[in-house]
Design an enzyme around this catalytic site. Sequence first.
Site, PDB file in Angstrom:
ATOM      1  N   ASP A 158      44.647  33.419  31.841  1.00 22.50           N
ATOM      2  CA  ASP A 158      43.231  33.983  31.624  1.00 22.50           C
ATOM      3  C   ASP A 158      42.640  33.614  33.066  1.00 22.50           C
ATOM      4  O   ASP A 158      43.264  33.236  34.166  1.00 22.50           O
ATOM      5  CB  ASP A 158      42.602  32.862  30.495  1.00 22.50           C
ATOM      6  CG  ASP A 158      41.522  33.689  29.951  1.00 22.50           C
ATOM      7  OD1 ASP A 158      41.009  34.703  30.199  1.00 22.50           O
ATOM      8  OD2 ASP A 158      41.306  33.309  28.738  1.00 22.50           O
ATOM      9  N   TRP A 192      42.977  39.806  34.934  1.00 26.50           N
ATOM     10  CA  TRP A 192      42.497  40.017  36.263  1.00 26.50           C
ATOM     11  C   TRP A 192      41.516  41.001  36.153  1.00 26.50           C
ATOM     12  O   TRP A 192      40.400  40.820  36.814  1.00 26.50           O
ATOM     13  CB  TRP A 192      43.788  40.262  37.136  1.00 26.50           C
ATOM     14  CG  TRP A 192      43.602  40.541  38.395  1.00 26.50           C
ATOM     15  CD1 TRP A 192      42.413  40.617  39.118  1.00 26.50           C
ATOM     16  CD2 TRP A 192      44.716  40.768  39.501  1.00 26.50           C
ATOM     17  NE1 TRP A 192      42.552  40.563  40.591  1.00 26.50           N
ATOM     18  CE2 TRP A 192      44.006  40.828  40.780  1.00 26.50           C
ATOM     19  CE3 TRP A 192      45.897  40.713  39.429  1.00 26.50           C
ATOM     20  CZ2 TRP A 192      44.691  41.005  42.134  1.00 26.50           C
ATOM     21  CZ3 TRP A 192      46.732  40.983  40.728  1.00 26.50           C
ATOM     22  CH2 TRP A 192      46.023  40.991  41.975  1.00 26.50           C
ATOM     23  N   ASP A 219      37.107  40.448  24.710  1.00 28.67           N
ATOM     24  CA  ASP A 219      37.935  40.042  23.522  1.00 28.67           C
ATOM     25  C   ASP A 219      37.590  40.983  22.358  1.00 28.67           C
ATOM     26  O   ASP A 219      36.440  41.165  22.028  1.00 28.67           O
ATOM     27  CB  ASP A 219      37.603  38.691  23.138  1.00 28.67           C
ATOM     28  CG  ASP A 219      38.334  37.521  24.160  1.00 28.67           C
ATOM     29  OD1 ASP A 219      38.907  38.128  25.068  1.00 28.67           O
ATOM     30  OD2 ASP A 219      38.057  36.256  24.039  1.00 28.67           O
TER      31      ASP A 219
END
Length: 405
Positions: A158, A192, A219
Amino acid sequence: MAAAGRALCWALAAAAALALDNGLARTPPMGWLHWERFLCATDCAADPRRCVSERLFVEMADVMVAEGWRDAGYEFVCIDDCWMAPTRDERGRLQADPKRFPSGIRKLADYVHSKGLKLGIYSDVGNKTCAGFPGSYDHYDLDAQTFASWGVDLLKFDGCNSGTLELLAEGYRRMSLALNKTGRSIVYSCEWPFYLRPVQQPNYTEIKQYCNHWRNFFDVYDSWSSIKSILDWTALHQDSIVKIAGPGGWNDPDMLVIGNFGLSWDQAVTQMAMWAIMAAPLFMSNDLRHISPEAKWLLQNKEVIAINQDPLGKQGYQIAKDKNFELWERPLSGQAYATAVLNKQEIGGPQNFTFSLTFLGNGLACNPACSIRQVLPASRDWGVYSWVSSLSVEAFTTQVILLGL
């Protein structure tokens, strides 16, 4: 409209990007990931079946074998955030929470491997994970060696708490090199570009040289609005992201939420079909211990998985849009194509969308004729059509019709 689709297809044919040279993810990875369904549940006394713990992953691995998920291609059991103890150990290594993972990650990996599955784990490029646990900043080599010693097969990395964009990029590069240096085959899942995009256009050629798949957008949530926003974003940015995807490196639109609570049946079908068209990694986030037969049928559908896993490795793209209808195609091996007709309207009844088969594959997909098969929402043969034929498709609100040519 057609010209834009043809231009993108020519760009795909011309594109050549170096992929991360670890020999992994030659087709989009498939598995199960805890985050969307189980989040950061850490109170095992109050809710042991939801708690992010050794028990959860052991039980999920058992179900994946017993209920045919492994045989369908779902091979990774992935731990997301919140698995760690609050601090590193006395030698500076990451450690699992001792109460929730009493046997440790090495023993859990051994168990998962004994089932013919692979284990994924989570860390963060910054000094803290998104949930506030220890991150990998300034520990990239040590953490890579730790994961390898535990028998980890995938790392989701993450991008929270990374400081500057330069440190973010440096951290992603360094962890990639550190993983390769261990000598263990570890799929590298990055976020990224998502963390770059608010201020900087990602360099996807570089990202693909370091990562096996990468997140671009927010998300996923267990809702139709979330699925729709991911599809909208993908179509809007397809000129920059589609051409880079292929064996060894994939755009990741995030988890499959099929089998949870927020999608209607038609919307679940749409997510599965469009993730196949987009050549997306297929990581379910649901409770496989309690899933409906319909959701299981959809997630294990062999024809849809075959499209997703097609070895040509070309990502699909939108070629036409007319009011609430969208037409997408994906080139497949053997000069075949998958086509999705998506009705995004959310009010009213079924509607018809008619298009010429000359739109597909720059006019080559059905030249001089082709056999068309509907894959979703139900499998049936449509017969043989000529190159100059028009096809009329009826779709309900928020429904997709997935076709194979």
